[in-house]
Scaffold this motif. Sequence first.
Motif, PDB file in Angstrom:
ATOM      1  N   PRO A 147       0.834  -1.212   0.000  1.00 43.82           N
ATOM      2  CA  PRO A 147       0.000   0.000   0.000  1.00 43.82           C
ATOM      3  C   PRO A 147       0.860   1.250   0.000  1.00 43.82           C
ATOM      4  CG  PRO A 147      -0.034  -1.074   2.154  1.00 43.82           C
ATOM      5  CD  PRO A 147       0.657  -1.999   1.226  1.00 43.82           C
ATOM      6  N   ARG A 148       0.332   2.231  -0.633  1.00 47.46           N
ATOM      7  CA  ARG A 148       1.052   3.489  -0.846  1.00 47.46           C
ATOM      8  C   ARG A 148       1.670   4.033   0.445  1.00 47.46           C
ATOM      9  NH1 ARG A 148       1.835   5.682  -6.040  1.00 47.46           N
ATOM     10  NH2 ARG A 148       2.793   7.689  -5.691  1.00 47.46           N
ATOM     11  N   GLU A 149       0.895   3.959   1.541  1.00 45.46           N
ATOM     12  CA  GLU A 149       1.375   4.620   2.769  1.00 45.46           C
ATOM     13  C   GLU A 149       2.584   3.912   3.364  1.00 45.46           C
ATOM     14  OE1 GLU A 149      -1.908   2.805   3.452  1.00 45.46           O
ATOM     15  OE2 GLU A 149      -2.214   3.929   1.581  1.00 45.46           O
ATOM     16  N   MET A 150       2.803   2.675   2.980  1.00 38.27           N
ATOM     17  CA  MET A 150       3.917   1.943   3.579  1.00 38.27           C
ATOM     18  C   MET A 150       5.193   2.011   2.752  1.00 38.27           C
ATOM     19  SD  MET A 150       2.342  -1.400   5.308  1.00 38.27           S
ATOM     20  CE  MET A 150       4.025  -1.819   5.699  1.00 38.27           C
ATOM     21  N   ARG A 151       5.056   2.543   1.564  1.00 36.03           N
ATOM     22  CA  ARG A 151       6.248   2.610   0.714  1.00 36.03           C
ATOM     23  C   ARG A 151       7.230   3.656   1.237  1.00 36.03           C
ATOM     24  NH1 ARG A 151       4.272   2.253  -5.545  1.00 36.03           N
ATOM     25  NH2 ARG A 151       2.657   0.682  -5.260  1.00 36.03           N
ATOM     26  N   ALA A 152       8.490   3.457   0.888  1.00 31.15           N
ATOM     27  CA  ALA A 152       9.505   4.453   1.245  1.00 31.15           C
ATOM     28  C   ALA A 152       9.235   5.722   0.446  1.00 31.15           C
ATOM     29  CB  ALA A 152      10.886   3.914   0.933  1.00 31.15           C
ATOM     30  N   LYS A 153       9.232   6.840   1.127  1.00 32.91           N
ATOM     31  CA  LYS A 153       8.955   8.121   0.467  1.00 32.91           C
ATOM     32  C   LYS A 153      10.238   8.719  -0.099  1.00 32.91           C
ATOM     33  CE  LYS A 153       6.786  10.835   3.284  1.00 32.91           C
ATOM     34  NZ  LYS A 153       5.934  11.508   4.308  1.00 32.91           N
ATOM     35  N   VAL A 154      10.133   9.162  -1.343  1.00 33.00           N
ATOM     36  CA  VAL A 154      11.303   9.741  -2.009  1.00 33.00           C
ATOM     37  C   VAL A 154      10.958  11.135  -2.530  1.00 33.00           C
ATOM     38  CG1 VAL A 154      12.966   9.469  -3.886  1.00 33.00           C
ATOM     39  CG2 VAL A 154      12.028   7.445  -2.754  1.00 33.00           C
ATOM     40  N   VAL A 155      11.852  12.087  -2.278  1.00 33.21           N
ATOM     41  CA  VAL A 155      11.692  13.431  -2.844  1.00 33.21           C
ATOM     42  C   VAL A 155      12.722  13.607  -3.963  1.00 33.21           C
ATOM     43  CG1 VAL A 155      12.034  15.905  -2.410  1.00 33.21           C
ATOM     44  CG2 VAL A 155      10.757  14.513  -0.766  1.00 33.21           C
ATOM     45  N   LEU A 156      12.282  14.175  -5.083  1.00 35.22           N
ATOM     46  CA  LEU A 156      13.195  14.453  -6.193  1.00 35.22           C
ATOM     47  C   LEU A 156      13.435  15.950  -6.315  1.00 35.22           C
ATOM     48  CD1 LEU A 156      11.735  12.248  -9.100  1.00 35.22           C
ATOM     49  CD2 LEU A 156      13.403  11.645  -7.328  1.00 35.22           C
ATOM     50  N   VAL A 157      14.688  16.326  -6.421  1.00 33.66           N
ATOM     51  CA  VAL A 157      15.002  17.724  -6.700  1.00 33.66           C
ATOM     52  C   VAL A 157      15.903  17.736  -7.926  1.00 33.66           C
ATOM     53  CG1 VAL A 157      15.825  19.904  -5.764  1.00 33.66           C
ATOM     54  CG2 VAL A 157      14.951  18.144  -4.220  1.00 33.66           C
ATOM     55  N   GLU A 158      15.306  18.109  -9.039  1.00 44.45           N
ATOM     56  CA  GLU A 158      15.991  17.933 -10.332  1.00 44.45           C
ATOM     57  C   GLU A 158      15.324  18.878 -11.314  1.00 44.45           C
ATOM     58  OE1 GLU A 158      18.316  15.695 -12.194  1.00 44.45           O
ATOM     59  OE2 GLU A 158      17.615  17.235 -13.598  1.00 44.45           O
ATOM     60  N   ALA A 213       7.200  13.858  -3.553  1.00 40.48           N
ATOM     61  CA  ALA A 213       7.265  15.274  -3.937  1.00 40.48           C
ATOM     62  C   ALA A 213       8.370  15.468  -4.962  1.00 40.48           C
ATOM     63  CB  ALA A 213       7.517  16.150  -2.718  1.00 40.48           C
ATOM     64  N   GLU A 214       8.176  16.444  -5.849  1.00 43.71           N
ATOM     65  CA  GLU A 214       9.191  16.786  -6.835  1.00 43.71           C
ATOM     66  C   GLU A 214       9.417  18.291  -6.793  1.00 43.71           C
ATOM     67  OE1 GLU A 214       8.442  15.347 -10.797  1.00 43.71           O
ATOM     68  OE2 GLU A 214       7.337  13.590 -10.067  1.00 43.71           O
ATOM     69  N   ALA A 238      10.108  20.986   0.570  1.00 41.49           N
ATOM     70  CA  ALA A 238       9.470  19.678   0.402  1.00 41.49           C
ATOM     71  C   ALA A 238      10.107  18.640   1.330  1.00 41.49           C
ATOM     72  CB  ALA A 238       9.589  19.220  -1.056  1.00 41.49           C
ATOM     73  N   ILE A 239      11.404  18.694   1.448  1.00 38.59           N
ATOM     74  CA  ILE A 239      12.081  17.708   2.283  1.00 38.59           C
ATOM     75  C   ILE A 239      11.750  17.935   3.757  1.00 38.59           C
ATOM     76  CG2 ILE A 239      14.336  16.889   3.070  1.00 38.59           C
ATOM     77  CD1 ILE A 239      15.324  17.543   0.148  1.00 38.59           C
ATOM     78  N   LYS A 240      11.714  19.181   4.171  1.00 41.09           N
ATOM     79  CA  LYS A 240      11.349  19.476   5.556  1.00 41.09           C
ATOM     80  C   LYS A 240       9.934  18.984   5.849  1.00 41.09           C
ATOM     81  CE  LYS A 240      13.646  21.594   8.242  1.00 41.09           C
ATOM     82  NZ  LYS A 240      14.617  20.964   9.182  1.00 41.09           N
ATOM     83  N   ARG A 241       9.062  19.185   4.917  1.00 39.32           N
ATOM     84  CA  ARG A 241       7.659  18.869   5.118  1.00 39.32           C
ATOM     85  C   ARG A 241       7.417  17.363   5.085  1.00 39.32           C
ATOM     86  NH1 ARG A 241       5.966  21.813   1.197  1.00 39.32           N
ATOM     87  NH2 ARG A 241       5.673  20.117  -0.283  1.00 39.32           N
ATOM     88  N   GLN A 242       8.045  16.687   4.123  1.00 42.40           N
ATOM     89  CA  GLN A 242       7.731  15.288   3.903  1.00 42.40           C
ATOM     90  C   GLN A 242       8.541  14.327   4.760  1.00 42.40           C
ATOM     91  OE1 GLN A 242       5.523  13.973   1.718  1.00 42.40           O
ATOM     92  NE2 GLN A 242       4.854  15.814   0.636  1.00 42.40           N
ATOM     93  N   ALA A 268      16.226  11.532  -0.335  1.00 43.68           N
ATOM     94  CA  ALA A 268      16.113  12.666  -1.250  1.00 43.68           C
ATOM     95  C   ALA A 268      17.137  12.465  -2.364  1.00 43.68           C
ATOM     96  CB  ALA A 268      16.374  13.975  -0.531  1.00 43.68           C
ATOM     97  N   ILE A 269      16.680  12.633  -3.591  1.00 43.68           N
ATOM     98  CA  ILE A 269      17.589  12.540  -4.736  1.00 43.68           C
ATOM     99  C   ILE A 269      17.745  13.941  -5.288  1.00 43.68           C
ATOM    100  CG2 ILE A 269      17.988  11.508  -6.994  1.00 43.68           C
ATOM    101  CD1 ILE A 269      16.248   9.180  -6.188  1.00 43.68           C
ATOM    102  N   ILE A 270      18.958  14.434  -5.266  1.00 48.00           N
ATOM    103  CA  ILE A 270      19.193  15.844  -5.586  1.00 48.00           C
ATOM    104  C   ILE A 270      20.220  15.990  -6.692  1.00 48.00           C
ATOM    105  CG2 ILE A 270      19.955  18.049  -4.636  1.00 48.00           C
ATOM    106  CD1 ILE A 270      19.145  17.083  -1.873  1.00 48.00           C
ATOM    107  N   ASP A 271      19.872  16.783  -7.682  1.00 48.28           N
ATOM    108  CA  ASP A 271      20.812  17.098  -8.752  1.00 48.28           C
ATOM    109  C   ASP A 271      21.821  18.102  -8.212  1.00 48.28           C
ATOM    110  OD1 ASP A 271      22.168  17.761 -11.031  1.00 48.28           O
ATOM    111  OD2 ASP A 271      20.403  18.244 -12.218  1.00 48.28           O
ATOM    112  N   ILE A 272      23.091  17.838  -8.471  1.00 52.33           N
ATOM    113  CA  ILE A 272      24.113  18.708  -7.899  1.00 52.33           C
ATOM    114  C   ILE A 272      24.149  20.072  -8.567  1.00 52.33           C
ATOM    115  CG2 ILE A 272      26.104  18.102  -9.337  1.00 52.33           C
ATOM    116  CD1 ILE A 272      27.707  17.808  -6.708  1.00 52.33           C
TER     117      ILE A 272
END
Lengths: 223, 223
Positions: free
Chosen positions: B2-13, B36-37, B47-51, B56-60
């Motif tokens: 179920p969605r709520e149990m999945r690992a949450k990932v934020v993308l910053v790209e 979140a993206e 987004a990262i603070k909130r979620q 977090a996957i972040i583009d350098i």
Amino acid sequence: MPREMRAKVVLVEDHPMFREQLAHLINKQEDMAVCAEADNAGDGFAAIKRQQPSLAIIDITLKGSSGLELLKDLRAQGSKVPVLMLSMHPESLYAERALRAGASGYITKEEASARVMTAIRQVLAGEIYLDPRFMKRVISQILVDPGSKAATPIERLTDRELAVFELIGEGRTTREVGLRLRVSVATIETYRARIKEKLGLENAGQLHAKASSWVHERHAIAG
Amino acid sequence: MPREMRAKVVLVEDHPMFREQLAHLINKQEDMAVCAEADNAGDGFAAIKRQQPSLAIIDITLKGSSGLELLKDLRAQGSKVPVLMLSMHPESLYAERALRAGASGYITKEEASARVMTAIRQVLAGEIYLDPRFMKRVISQILVDPGSKAATPIERLTDRELAVFELIGEGRTTREVGLRLRVSVATIETYRARIKEKLGLENAGQLHAKASSWVHERHAIAG
DNA sequence: ATCTTCTGTACTGGTTTCCAGTACAAAAGG
DNA sequence: CCTTTTGTACTGGAAACCAGTACAGAAGAT
């Protein structure tokens, strides 16, 4: 639309993730389909000759020989396939070279998929697509004032010289550059000499300094 | 799962096509989901603070402020979120900075999706993922002095080495540097070797590149 | 007080690069 | 049609690079 009637598209792009996304985007359309993919110039050339697609989408910076070279090779063979050139760098410098070499469009990878699709459709329709950002500049460069003195002397470098210049800026040795571009070390030395001359540099150190600062600057712009 | 149990990932790209592909790749997995993206550092931070994601996957290299700054800001706030840093450039320079700043992984955009997923899983599991290409180099760089205050390895150069480094950065040849510092060319060569070793550089070209960019940077700061 | 590492200096000998020319064919330009 | 540019390549000598080794004095560590 049945598969056989769709417009055939060949992709030549060495970043797997980007290529997948592009293929997905194209195959989602009703009226077009990816008929071949390649991650290097050689395979790309073969695929385009074999498939005779309605469109080839080519990354300008491929591992090994560049996309620009691939395009030139195609034109040298008399191929008229419309080519949409993809680039990482939002520099009109590259756009201009792509168009001179016979591309029908130029777009950067930063664009959203909707805009990429616009470019694809426009080129498929036989028109020219150019990233609006440098439309004006490129037009004036190519049409109005072909022999004008460039804003930066780097623009006066030939395609091959520029390729060498970039690799030098990444800290590659002369030998490595030769291997990468598949020409003799002696040839690279000739390019180095010509670059130094055009840019007014006195020795190898200054060449490295200039090249690396240019590469860094460009990355900063590309953000 | 179920969605709520999945690992949450934020993308910053900031490259839309790449971000879409990445999101698609992640959402296809059973056990993780993009929550979140963002296409810039500011939104990414929020987004990262909130979620409070698991990753977090972040583009350098983001438009405006860099992904590195974003990472540093997060760490300054005490956030412990694991960060996988994405980069366009296969340069160990960036990898090193990313890891120093507290990233748990570094991978280039050239990789195939399978490898990207490997990196993601490894970081999610609390381990470090590093592109095998520069694993060795970076490790040796960082392990040399783990807790040292040296923000940049350049600070570890001795006085004489630094003097040589600056002159190299100005485009002087080895002979010129020797004359300037009134020591033998052979001595300058020793310094060059030691500098390369301390900074983890492979050849003369990279040395020139590093030195000249450092000189430029420094002038910029000096005004 | 002694042992070890770091720093500054320098050499050898082998490899690679740099440089100043020259060359030539194909393409572009005039 | 003639000239220049572009892409490719070579030669031969000078310079630079690289991987070692060496050693003395300074700085640090036990």
